[in-house]
Design an enzyme around this catalytic site. Sequence first.
Site, PDB file in Angstrom:
ATOM      1  N   GLY A 207       0.776  -1.159  -0.170  1.00  0.00           N
ATOM      2  CA  GLY A 207      -0.005   0.074   0.065  1.00  0.00           C
ATOM      3  C   GLY A 207       1.000   1.201  -0.101  1.00  0.00           C
ATOM      4  O   GLY A 207       1.882   1.286  -0.698  1.00  0.00           O
ATOM      5  N   SER A 208       0.414   2.244   0.678  1.00  0.00           N
ATOM      6  CA  SER A 208       1.166   3.577   0.841  1.00  0.00           C
ATOM      7  C   SER A 208       0.654   4.662   0.920  1.00  0.00           C
ATOM      8  O   SER A 208      -0.488   4.778   0.526  1.00  0.00           O
ATOM      9  CB  SER A 208       2.458   3.760  -0.299  1.00  0.00           C
ATOM     10  OG  SER A 208       3.052   2.477  -0.639  1.00  0.00           O
ATOM     11  N   ASN A 209       1.088   5.760   1.516  1.00  0.00           N
ATOM     12  CA  ASN A 209       0.563   7.156   1.379  1.00  0.00           C
ATOM     13  C   ASN A 209       1.894   7.906   0.554  1.00  0.00           C
ATOM     14  O   ASN A 209       3.052   7.606   1.047  1.00  0.00           O
ATOM     15  CB  ASN A 209       0.576   7.791   2.702  1.00  0.00           C
ATOM     16  CG  ASN A 209      -0.238   6.898   3.594  1.00  0.00           C
ATOM     17  OD1 ASN A 209      -1.493   6.623   3.297  1.00  0.00           O
ATOM     18  ND2 ASN A 209       0.129   6.921   4.874  1.00  0.00           N
ATOM     19  N   ASN A 478      -3.771   4.818  -2.158  1.00  0.00           N
ATOM     20  CA  ASN A 478      -4.015   3.690  -2.949  1.00  0.00           C
ATOM     21  C   ASN A 478      -5.607   3.733  -3.442  1.00  0.00           C
ATOM     22  O   ASN A 478      -6.038   2.589  -3.878  1.00  0.00           O
ATOM     23  CB  ASN A 478      -3.736   2.616  -2.047  1.00  0.00           C
ATOM     24  CG  ASN A 478      -2.323   2.631  -1.257  1.00  0.00           C
ATOM     25  OD1 ASN A 478      -2.129   2.345  -0.303  1.00  0.00           O
ATOM     26  ND2 ASN A 478      -1.355   2.529  -2.438  1.00  0.00           N
ATOM     27  N   ARG A 507      -8.655   5.583   4.803  1.00  0.00           N
ATOM     28  CA  ARG A 507      -7.060   6.111   5.022  1.00  0.00           C
ATOM     29  C   ARG A 507      -7.146   7.453   4.044  1.00  0.00           C
ATOM     30  O   ARG A 507      -6.252   8.305   4.114  1.00  0.00           O
ATOM     31  CB  ARG A 507      -6.060   5.133   4.659  1.00  0.00           C
ATOM     32  CG  ARG A 507      -4.659   5.519   4.734  1.00  0.00           C
ATOM     33  CD  ARG A 507      -3.794   4.276   4.987  1.00  0.00           C
ATOM     34  NE  ARG A 507      -3.841   3.284   3.907  1.00  0.00           N
ATOM     35  CZ  ARG A 507      -3.676   3.131   2.692  1.00  0.00           C
ATOM     36  NH1 ARG A 507      -2.589   4.019   2.243  1.00  0.00           N
ATOM     37  NH2 ARG A 507      -3.609   2.037   1.984  1.00  0.00           N
TER      38      ARG A 507
END
Length: 755
Positions: A207-209, A478, A507
């Site tokens: 995933g990630s930001n 994401n 998120r």
Amino acid sequence: MKPRHLLLATLAASSAATPALAQRHSATITRTEQGIPHIVAKDMAGLGYGSGYAAAQDNGCVIADTLLTVRAERSKFLGKDATVNVGFSEVTNLESDLYHSAISDLPGLRAAQAKTSADNRAIIEGFRIGYNRYLRDHPEGFAAECRGSAWLRPMSGDDMLLMVNAAMTLISSAPLVKQIADAAPPGAKTAANDTGFPDAAKHIGLGSNGWAFGGDATANKRGMIVGNPHFPWSGPNRFRRLHLTIPGKFDVMGGGLVFMPTVGIGFNKSIAWTHTVTTATHFSLFELQLDPADPTRYLIDGKPEAMTRREVTIAVKDGAPVTRTLYATRYGPIAAMPSVGFGWTATTAYTLRDANQANFRSGDAWLRIARARNVGEIRDAIGETLGIPWVNTIAADAQGNAMYADVTAVPNVSADKLKQCAAPSGKTPLARGAGITLLDGARAACDWDVDPSTPAPGLMPVANQAVVIRRDYVQNSNDSYWLAHPNAPYAQLSPVLGPWGARQSLRTRSGIAELERARAAGPIDPDKAKALAMANAVYAAEFLSDILKICATRAELAETCAALYAWDRTANADSKGAWLFFAFWQQAARIPNLFAVPFDAAHPATTPNTINPAAAPAILTALESATKQLRDRDVPLDAAWGSVQYVERKGERIPVHGGPGQIGILNAMGSNPSAAGKPFVLTPAHGTSYVQVVSFGDKGPVAESMLSYSQSTNPDSPWYDDGTRAYAAKKWIRLPFTPAEIAAAKQGETVKISE
């Protein structure tokens, strides 16, 4: 374990070089805080050489285990019934070996690699030679888990190609391991007949930001990047930090996967970038009409074509070898999903085409990003190579520009083509829910469109993908390209690029809310950005007040209500009651009528919202269930989060902050619970990994970083747990970039290697 000073001395002793005339590869490696290797060489071959040497020293067993997988030799050395994680699923070693045999078209991989630049070929070959050098000189330097094993052997050029190809196909072909491994014509024996669609939810392991701020948003009017990839804590998809320099020609620093020679997320003197996993679909399934007389022949425009067959024999430890025939079509390997009606029958079969198969353009994409001077050059790099496999690119430059780009190797299938060519079976709710693009393989016209501007046939050109360049900010957590900037939604593109106008994850909503609040409070600087990244705020807790009102209606839940009321609504290690809320929300999120205000595409960052009073009975049930879950495992309802989620390093518990991303925690951390009957612990499995905040000052980049699980997987290494302890303390380290900064931060002796 050797004392730290003896280990560093041993490393320095490895610097003995072969005679100068024989030196084709040479590099120096200087370590700084937390074991970061700063590799200096005269050319790309030397950079790869030093990178491979350092990678073997820090994570040699991880690389060796990855080689065992891509060589399709797990059954041979570890037994066919043991399991391994491939494509986010636990599969048997035999299934893994059959799958990797199916995708390992070595002639095709070699040809694709030969088309890349000389620099890309040199750095990859140098990595292989550097890894082998460390293995040859220091076999005792590998961790005990693989040291002395029969399968710990030098890496070949083909091995390197197999590893890169496995990384490129990680979220396209790899989730279909079982479907490919078990595919067989009607009447043939297979290992299983209950295989269905791959579980898209398992992709949460990646995933990630990513946030990029432009000059209109920052305090110094220059660009700034916050990168927080959420990746596995074990296995080949771990990050390591590294710095690669050819004096005067090439200088890039950041994080890269342990088995790759290059920096994948990082910065140079002018730009910084990060990545987040995209929602685009990077493969297509094609439904085939079969020849009634032969289920291994399929029809294209009414004309039969024979499937290709390849017989493979898998050696098995302490058992008879297993021989299977693997089948493929002009599109790719056959995949069977009989439990959901997509099996291989006498009339129909399904085959996979992967846009990232043999995508060695990725190396050139990252080398060009590393050389870029502004975000426009990054856009050109990824658009011209189409080498980025399955991640968005978020970047900023010293001039104050911010960029979001969902530009990857993706099938060139427009919305109109999808309407014309979608196979009827692909329109079912089951197929749509699995995120499957299913095309009619019986018509040649339904194959991917070919655009002459792309570097490989069938890829979508950059002009049809999403690119946003702004002066304020862009973001991604994401969800799709639609809300790269929440106040300027992107126009709808092909469905293969992901959902448009759809409900956003908590998120994503959390990130947008935090960014908008931060901007409203004034210009953003690195300290503010670091605080946002590690605040551990829980977005779902915004609904807690209504939940507590419902909780108070049941006397038996008094202790539960009290623990939730006292909770500070974060996922910090000292947050008491966090696990109780997380356990509750895992069930509450599935309540169909949970929210009174439904999703509204006109207000995507704030809807749905408001707890629905009609959901009270289901909410009470979820509260009771969460309470019982904790009590059954002897966990106090007000247990501190760090007493539940932690890692053990050298016999010591290290509390780990961060929590489930699905609950709206930006600092996402997914953990696996201990087995029933054992003391309860949540062990981090994936989540926050290499984190960087990069800004630009008068003298160049200013970068601060964390590496949550540390640089090395070897318990004997001095860099095995220091990064984890720093992460637990929310301690950022400054990344030394200039020669003077590196000299001032140097730890141990510089290692010089050549051959």
